[in-house]
Every structure is written in C-alpha cells, then in structure tokens.
Motif scaffolding. Structure first.
Motif, PDB file in Angstrom:
ATOM      1  N   UNK A 197       3.467   5.810  -2.330  1.00 33.85           N
ATOM      2  CA  UNK A 197       4.131   6.998  -2.590  1.00 33.85           C
ATOM      3  C   UNK A 197       4.618   7.026  -4.684  1.00 33.85           C
ATOM      4  N   UNK A 198       3.834   6.059  -4.842  1.00 38.37           N
ATOM      5  CA  UNK A 198       4.760   6.272  -6.148  1.00 38.37           C
ATOM      6  C   UNK A 198       3.208   7.309  -6.897  1.00 38.37           C
ATOM      7  N   UNK A 199       2.473   7.028  -6.573  1.00 37.65           N
ATOM      8  CA  UNK A 199       0.930   8.462  -6.975  1.00 37.65           C
ATOM      9  C   UNK A 199       1.837   9.426  -6.772  1.00 37.65           C
ATOM     10  N   UNK A 200       1.842   9.628  -5.162  1.00 40.28           N
ATOM     11  CA  UNK A 200       2.301  11.212  -5.146  1.00 40.28           C
ATOM     12  C   UNK A 200       2.709  11.914  -5.880  1.00 40.28           C
ATOM     13  N   UNK A 201       4.048  10.337  -7.133  1.00 44.37           N
ATOM     14  CA  UNK A 201       5.412  11.855  -7.593  1.00 44.37           C
ATOM     15  C   UNK A 201       4.496  11.188  -9.544  1.00 44.37           C
ATOM     16  N   UNK A 202       3.857  10.676  -9.519  1.00 46.55           N
ATOM     17  CA  UNK A 202       4.091   9.983 -10.776  1.00 46.55           C
ATOM     18  C   UNK A 202       2.300  11.267 -11.656  1.00 46.55           C
ATOM     19  N   UNK A 203       2.870  12.168 -12.750  1.00 45.36           N
ATOM     20  CA  UNK A 203       2.005  12.608 -12.621  1.00 45.36           C
ATOM     21  C   UNK A 203       0.490  11.450 -12.952  1.00 45.36           C
ATOM     22  N   UNK A 204       0.898  10.744 -13.999  1.00 44.70           N
ATOM     23  CA  UNK A 204      -0.173  10.442 -14.139  1.00 44.70           C
ATOM     24  C   UNK A 204      -1.015   9.537 -13.410  1.00 44.70           C
ATOM     25  N   UNK A 205      -0.701   8.868 -12.333  1.00 49.88           N
ATOM     26  CA  UNK A 205      -1.921   8.940 -11.493  1.00 49.88           C
ATOM     27  C   UNK A 205      -2.296  10.005 -10.453  1.00 49.88           C
ATOM     28  N   UNK A 206      -1.776  10.559 -10.821  1.00 48.39           N
ATOM     29  CA  UNK A 206      -2.808  11.787 -10.198  1.00 48.39           C
ATOM     30  C   UNK A 206      -3.524  12.772 -11.421  1.00 48.39           C
ATOM     31  N   UNK A 207      -3.847  12.459 -12.649  1.00 48.04           N
ATOM     32  CA  UNK A 207      -4.485  12.522 -13.910  1.00 48.04           C
ATOM     33  C   UNK A 207      -5.986  12.277 -13.959  1.00 48.04           C
ATOM     34  N   UNK A 208      -7.484  12.295 -13.931  1.00 47.93           N
ATOM     35  CA  UNK A 208      -7.647  11.680 -14.028  1.00 47.93           C
ATOM     36  C   UNK A 208      -8.314  11.348 -15.347  1.00 47.93           C
ATOM     37  N   UNK A 240      -1.936   5.012 -15.369  1.00 49.73           N
ATOM     38  CA  UNK A 240      -0.435   4.726 -15.739  1.00 49.73           C
ATOM     39  C   UNK A 240      -0.161   3.303 -15.565  1.00 49.73           C
ATOM     40  N   UNK A 241       0.841   2.173 -16.440  1.00 48.09           N
ATOM     41  CA  UNK A 241       1.115   0.703 -16.049  1.00 48.09           C
ATOM     42  C   UNK A 241       1.669   0.359 -14.685  1.00 48.09           C
ATOM     43  N   UNK A 242       2.797   1.375 -13.749  1.00 42.62           N
ATOM     44  CA  UNK A 242       3.260   1.443 -12.424  1.00 42.62           C
ATOM     45  C   UNK A 242       2.082   1.236 -11.652  1.00 42.62           C
ATOM     46  N   UNK A 243       1.516   1.811 -11.817  1.00 46.86           N
ATOM     47  CA  UNK A 243       1.123   2.205 -10.606  1.00 46.86           C
ATOM     48  C   UNK A 243      -0.365   1.235 -10.597  1.00 46.86           C
ATOM     49  N   UNK A 298       1.110  -0.978   0.218  1.00 50.88           N
ATOM     50  CA  UNK A 298       0.410   0.056  -0.453  1.00 50.88           C
ATOM     51  C   UNK A 298       0.860   1.287  -0.027  1.00 50.88           C
ATOM     52  N   UNK A 299       1.555   1.754   0.574  1.00 48.83           N
ATOM     53  CA  UNK A 299       2.879   2.464   0.677  1.00 48.83           C
ATOM     54  C   UNK A 299       3.233   3.177  -0.174  1.00 48.83           C
ATOM     55  N   UNK A 300       4.050   1.934  -1.107  1.00 47.84           N
ATOM     56  CA  UNK A 300       4.430   1.237  -2.229  1.00 47.84           C
ATOM     57  C   UNK A 300       3.886   2.322  -3.371  1.00 47.84           C
ATOM     58  N   UNK A 301       3.207   1.880  -3.270  1.00 49.78           N
ATOM     59  CA  UNK A 301       1.901   2.927  -4.272  1.00 49.78           C
ATOM     60  C   UNK A 301       1.200   3.748  -4.235  1.00 49.78           C
ATOM     61  N   UNK A 310      -0.771  -1.482  -7.572  1.00 50.40           N
ATOM     62  CA  UNK A 310      -2.772  -1.473  -6.794  1.00 50.40           C
ATOM     63  C   UNK A 310      -2.331  -3.307  -7.069  1.00 50.40           C
ATOM     64  N   UNK A 311      -2.174  -4.030  -8.196  1.00 50.40           N
ATOM     65  CA  UNK A 311      -2.170  -5.233  -8.320  1.00 50.40           C
ATOM     66  C   UNK A 311      -1.682  -5.854  -7.281  1.00 50.40           C
ATOM     67  N   UNK A 312      -0.301  -5.756  -6.792  1.00 50.45           N
ATOM     68  CA  UNK A 312       0.306  -6.392  -5.717  1.00 50.45           C
ATOM     69  C   UNK A 312      -0.342  -5.976  -4.647  1.00 50.45           C
TER      70      UNK A 312
END
Length: 61
Positions: free
Chosen positions: A22-33, A37-40, A17-20, A44-46
């Motif tokens: 932390x990634x989302x906080x710095x990823x523009x794609x994750x923060x854009x509705x 984002x493949x990594x995000x 959960x923390x890894x997801x 989340x699947x993990x």
C-alpha cells in the motif's frame, strides 16, 4: 506469481506485506527505479522479520 501467503503464512507477515504494498503504490520514490525510500525499506524489513518468524513458528512481538 508468488503471494505473501505462499512465502510465509501468518497474519503478521500478511499484514506487513500489505502495508509495504500500500505504501509503495502511493510513493513516487518506491515506484522509481534506482531511487531509495526510507519508509519503503523500513516496511519491507518489517515484512522480512514477520515472514522469518512465521517460518520458524515464532510470534512477532
């Protein structure tokens, strides 16, 4: 607000959960509705897998 600890106890689920987050906080794609984002999604699947295993009492691995 529901915390990951309330959703699924276990160190693996909390770590995922923390890894997801932390990634989302710095990823523009994750923060854009509407933008994927493949990594995000992978992170989340993990988390979902770790949470599912924690609920069943299994170890992640």
């Amino acid at each position: 607000m529901t915390t990951p600890e309330a959703l699924a106890t276990g160190p693996a689920a909390v770590h995922e959960w923390r890894a997801a987050l932390e990634h989302a906080a710095g990823c523009l794609a994750c923060r854009t509705p509407g933008v994927g984002c493949e990594t995000g999604e992978w992170l989340l699947r993990g988390y979902e897998k770790a949470a599912r295993l924690a609920r069943t009492g299994s170890d992640v691995g």
